[in-house]
Design a protein around this motif. Structure first.
Motif, mmCIF file in Angstrom:
data_model
loop_
_atom_site.group_PDB
_atom_site.id
_atom_site.type_symbol
_atom_site.label_atom_id
_atom_site.label_comp_id
_atom_site.label_asym_id
_atom_site.label_seq_id
_atom_site.Cartn_x
_atom_site.Cartn_y
_atom_site.Cartn_z
ATOM 1 N N TRP A 58 -4.115 -6.858 11.351
ATOM 2 C CA TRP A 58 -4.639 -5.795 10.243
ATOM 3 C C TRP A 58 -3.891 -5.762 9.442
ATOM 4 N N PHE A 59 -3.502 -6.321 8.551
ATOM 5 C CA PHE A 59 -2.578 -6.654 6.866
ATOM 6 C C PHE A 59 -3.744 -7.326 6.592
ATOM 7 N N LYS A 60 -4.169 -8.214 7.399
ATOM 8 C CA LYS A 60 -5.234 -9.308 6.492
ATOM 9 C C LYS A 60 -6.604 -8.317 5.897
ATOM 10 N N ALA A 61 -6.985 -7.637 7.026
ATOM 11 C CA ALA A 61 -8.613 -7.627 7.374
ATOM 12 C C ALA A 61 -7.845 -6.346 5.826
ATOM 13 N N VAL A 62 -6.807 -5.305 5.861
ATOM 14 C CA VAL A 62 -7.104 -5.144 4.892
ATOM 15 C C VAL A 62 -7.487 -5.568 3.502
ATOM 16 N N GLU A 63 -5.990 -6.478 3.350
ATOM 17 C CA GLU A 63 -5.740 -7.878 2.405
ATOM 18 C C GLU A 63 -7.505 -8.120 1.653
ATOM 19 N N GLU A 64 -8.250 -7.938 2.636
ATOM 20 C CA GLU A 64 -9.629 -8.298 2.169
ATOM 21 C C GLU A 64 -10.524 -7.673 1.292
ATOM 22 N N VAL A 65 -10.335 -6.458 1.843
ATOM 23 C CA VAL A 65 -11.084 -5.638 0.927
ATOM 24 C C VAL A 65 -10.779 -4.862 -0.201
ATOM 25 N N VAL A 66 -8.755 -4.938 0.194
ATOM 26 C CA VAL A 66 -8.432 -3.967 -1.355
ATOM 27 C C VAL A 66 -8.881 -5.269 -2.402
ATOM 28 N N HIS A 67 -8.586 -4.800 -4.355
ATOM 29 C CA HIS A 67 -9.134 -5.975 -4.963
ATOM 30 C C HIS A 67 -7.819 -6.571 -5.145
ATOM 31 N N VAL A 68 -7.823 -7.828 -5.409
ATOM 32 C CA VAL A 68 -6.770 -9.406 -5.573
ATOM 33 C C VAL A 68 -5.890 -8.365 -6.435
ATOM 34 N N LYS A 69 -6.265 -7.668 -7.837
ATOM 35 C CA LYS A 69 -4.556 -7.560 -8.349
ATOM 36 C C LYS A 69 -4.218 -6.293 -7.481
ATOM 37 N N CYS A 70 -4.449 -5.864 -6.101
ATOM 38 C CA CYS A 70 -3.654 -4.870 -5.287
ATOM 39 C C CYS A 70 -2.945 -5.330 -4.559
ATOM 40 N N ARG A 71 -3.284 -6.796 -4.153
ATOM 41 C CA ARG A 71 -2.471 -7.217 -3.048
ATOM 42 C C ARG A 71 -1.012 -7.830 -3.250
ATOM 43 N N GLY A 72 -0.371 -7.992 -5.214
ATOM 44 C CA GLY A 72 1.010 -8.142 -5.444
ATOM 45 C C GLY A 72 1.504 -6.718 -6.618
ATOM 46 N N ALA A 73 0.515 -5.161 -6.321
ATOM 47 C CA ALA A 73 1.087 -4.695 -7.381
ATOM 48 C C ALA A 73 2.141 -4.683 -6.667
ATOM 49 N N LYS A 74 3.162 -3.012 -7.600
ATOM 50 C CA LYS A 74 3.925 -2.438 -6.874
ATOM 51 C C LYS A 74 4.396 -0.798 -6.188
ATOM 52 N N ASN A 75 4.172 -0.498 -5.572
ATOM 53 C CA ASN A 75 4.238 0.858 -5.038
ATOM 54 C C ASN A 75 5.550 1.829 -6.371
ATOM 55 N N GLY A 76 5.453 2.796 -5.597
ATOM 56 C CA GLY A 76 6.141 3.677 -6.611
ATOM 57 C C GLY A 76 8.345 3.197 -6.123
ATOM 58 N N GLU A 77 8.700 2.802 -5.213
ATOM 59 C CA GLU A 77 9.713 1.726 -4.889
ATOM 60 C C GLU A 77 10.023 0.521 -5.476
#
Length: 672
Positions: free
Chosen positions: A463-482
């Motif tokens: 699941w994690f790899k499948a979602v990783e393929e569809v999001v933009h590259v910069k989202c992979r290392g992005a930080k959330n509100g926490e």
């Protein structure tokens, strides 16, 4: 994307409904304490700006965590303290202790107790004899208001029911303390269709269909509410439209909602056909359609398979059915999809404001949560803006698909073309992108289907790899509100599952390694041992064919066992990183299990070659009983490695296809 639907969704895992108050209360209390807001909820607040701000925040959190029907109860309240206390009163009042249907049948009264005992036990001779001596007793009513006919109906004694009605027809219209006639009890509580048919076919029996109880419900509504499908179908075709609509159109909508809840789709479809134009209030039924579990909707997929299989005998063999039942199971038409089409036509005529007011956007999110992709497809064809429904946290249907691990909804992203980029960049109000939402541990309902913690971990990584393929590259290392990246959240939330997976693999490896060692100790000496004499004067080695089979099988068994032990020793000493669960570890488990199965089969061949035909039959029977259970695990691991239902991709090779067929052969043989 002109309009975004906003749905009422809360911070806790499930919004507050009539049925989950205690669990919701515990989770909400913990959350409010974590946010340092519990004091203002518990004690109210002083008139200071800071406390007023904290109270407003707490009230907002509570409001967001309520289902629409519960939110209506507190929307007029101004403080969190008032809302919290009012919810306790409202939700607790939903749970009323109701007496059992059999309560007060024979006990709690002394007059005519013998008569009721005869009726309860089904003794018609005793009942008839008692009524001959005391004929007035047939109309006597105990405190519960239930006559002897009510009791006979509850117990299902058709002989006594017929005898009582033939003696006194007026019993049919007598009601108990809840206003239920004997027909109402048969419809809503016992589901005894033979008794119901007898009542309705009796003189004046059709009038019973229109008699309401104290809740204003007729027998048809009671049957649908209890989910009694045969009873509901029968009563619907015997009840006139005038009776259903006697009070208002609300009864028809209520019946429609109950039929959909109980999956009585044929009656629901008839109700929809009776409308020239669906009333607006019937749109609330969309929520029931959206919550339909995706597993129930396999009928439409089965239909495709039926159409592709031309040989009817093949279908019967697959399903274990007679040919006359095939149409009943597969239907050749799917009532659920037909019902959706009715609502699809209605929804297509609504504007954005009406879609919001009638909670159609909410229904889309419910459908995504339950994996009901048929509902989503029909509604987006009616109005494409519905595909962009979003809750108060800024989460759309694809966010819900990831959170609840619904791969069939997630796959819709591949059909969005250019609009996919909007989702790839989107974040919710907490700064989470899709990959952040895929990082936490998935729902237990999804994971419990997996054979072992190791394969659960594998599915999580998929699941994690499948979602990783569809999001933009910069989202992979992005930080959330926490301040956390998706990878950090994944590692943090999967620590326990990784430990369980490692433990499962090591325990499995240890067990199979011991079996492999035992096989080695048995088959190794055979190579150096000259077999004895079978018949007087005929040494075994003189039988060249059997001797050759014995030696070859023994060598194969020995080598396969050694390889098995080496593989499982490697598993005991391997490192266990999250990515190793994706392919490396499952492949090793599968390989070891395959070689172990080969060694066991070869060992049985050795014994068969040495000891003759009687042992062949015995070992063959043992093989049929024991080996397929291991092959099922082997096949399941193989499917996990070669198939990815999340993305819909099937990695298949020629060797893989051959291997799959070989694995299926003994399983199919066992079934037949």
């Amino acid at each position: 994307m002109e309009c975004i639907g906003v749905a009422s969704r809360g911070i806790v895992h499930e919004v507050l409904t009539r049925y989950n108050y205690q669990q919701w209360k515990t989770l909400m209390k913990s959350y409010l304490r974590g946010e340092n807001l519990w004091n203002v909820v518990e004690n109210g607040y002083a008139s200071t700006p800071i406390d007023a701000q904290r109270d407003a925040k707490a009230l907002h959190i509570i409001q967001l965590s309520c289902a629409p029907n519960i939110f209506e109860q507190i929307e007029h309240l101004q403080t969190a303290h008032e809302a919290w206390n009012h919810l306790a009163i409202v939700c607790r009042s939903e749970f009323k202790v109701q007496p059992h249907i059999l309560h007060d049948v024979v006990s709690d009264f002394s007059e005519h107790k013998a008569l009721y005992k005869f009726v309860e036990t089904g003794d018609w001779e005793g009942t008839s004899s008692y009524l001959r001596d005391q004929p007035h007793a047939i109309f006597w009513v105990p405190p519960s208001g239930r006559t002897v006919l009510h009791v006979a109906t509850i117990e299902g004694h058709i002989t006594i029911v017929k005898g009582l009605v033939h003696r006194e027809n007026q019993l049919l219209e007598m009601q108990d303390e809840d206003g239920n006639t004997a027909l109402a009890l048969a419809a809503g509580y016992t589901g005894n269709i033979k008794i119901a048919k007898f009542f309705i076919n009796a003189e004046g029996g059709e009038k019973l269909l229109a008699i309401e109880n104290k809740e204003g419900e007729i027998p048809l509504l009671l049957a649908a509410n209890s989910g009694r499908k045969r009873m509901t179908r029968y009563l619907y075709f015997r009840t006139s439209s005038d009776v259903i609509d006697k009070q208002s159109s609300h009864n028809r909508v209520l019946l429609l909602e109950r039929c959909i809840q109980a999956h009585i789709f044929d009656v629901a479809l008839k109700l929809l056909e009776s409308y020239k134009e669906l009333p607006i209030e019937s749109l609330h039924v969309l929520h029931e359609l959206a919550r339909m579990p995706s597993a129930y909707l396999q009928a439409s997929r089965w239909q495709t398979m039926v159409d592709s299989l031309k040989n009817e005998s093949t279908i019967m063999n697959l399903c274990g059915l007679k040919s006359k039942n095939i149409q009943g199971v597969f239907g050749y038409k799917n009532e659920f999809l037909q019902i959706l089409r009715y609502y699809k036509d209605t929804v297509s005529k609504l504007n954005s404001s009406q879609l919001r007011d009638d909670l159609v956007y909410d229904a889309m999110l419910e459908a995504a949560k339950h994996g009901n992709v048929e509902f989503i497809n029909d509604m987006r064809e009616a109005n494409h803006d519905l595909l962009w429904a979003m809750d108060n946290h800024g989460r759309d249907i694809f966010s819900y698909a990831v959170l609840h691990r619904k791969h069939n909804v997630f796959q819709l992203m591949h059909t969005l073309c250019g609009n996919k980029d909007i989702i790839n960049y989107s974040t919710d109000m907490f700064g989470n992108n899709l990959l952040h939402l895929a990082a936490p541990l998935g729902p237990l309902s999804d994971l419990n289907l997996r054979p072992g913690a190791a394969l659960q971990m594998q599915r999580e990584i998929q699941w994690f790899k499948a979602v990783e393929e569809v999001v933009h590259v910069k989202c992979r290392g992005a930080k959330n509100g926490e301040g956390k990246t998706p990878e950090e959240i994944f590692i943090e939330t999967h620590k326990e599952l990784m430990k369980d997976g490692e433990k499962w693999i090591k325990e499995t490896a240890g067990t199979f390694a011991i079996v492999g060692v035992l096989v080695i100790t048995v088959v190794f000496p055979v190579v150096f041992t000259v077999p004895g004499v079978l018949d007087p004067g005929i040494p075994f080695w003189a039988m060249e064919d059997r001797f050759t089979v014995l030696i070859v099988a023994d060598v194969i068994s020995l080598l396969a066992s050694i390889i098995t032990v080496l593989i499982y020793i490697d598993l005991q000493t391997s490192r266990y990183a999250p990515t190793d669960f994706l392919k490396r570890l499952p492949i090793k488990i599968m390989s070891g299990l395959g070689f172990l199965s080969l060694s066991l089969v070869s060992m049985m061949i050795v014994f068969c070659a040495a000891l003759g035909i009687g042992v062949v039959i015995l070992t063959g029977f043992t093989f049929i009983l024991l080996v397929p259970s291991q092959l099922r695990l082997l096949l399941q691991i193989f499917q996990f490695i070669t198939a990815n239902p999340i993305t819909g991709h099937q990695k298949s090779t020629f060797i893989g296809r051959i291997f799959r067929k070989l694995l299926l052969l003994p399983i199919k043989a066992c079934r037949h």
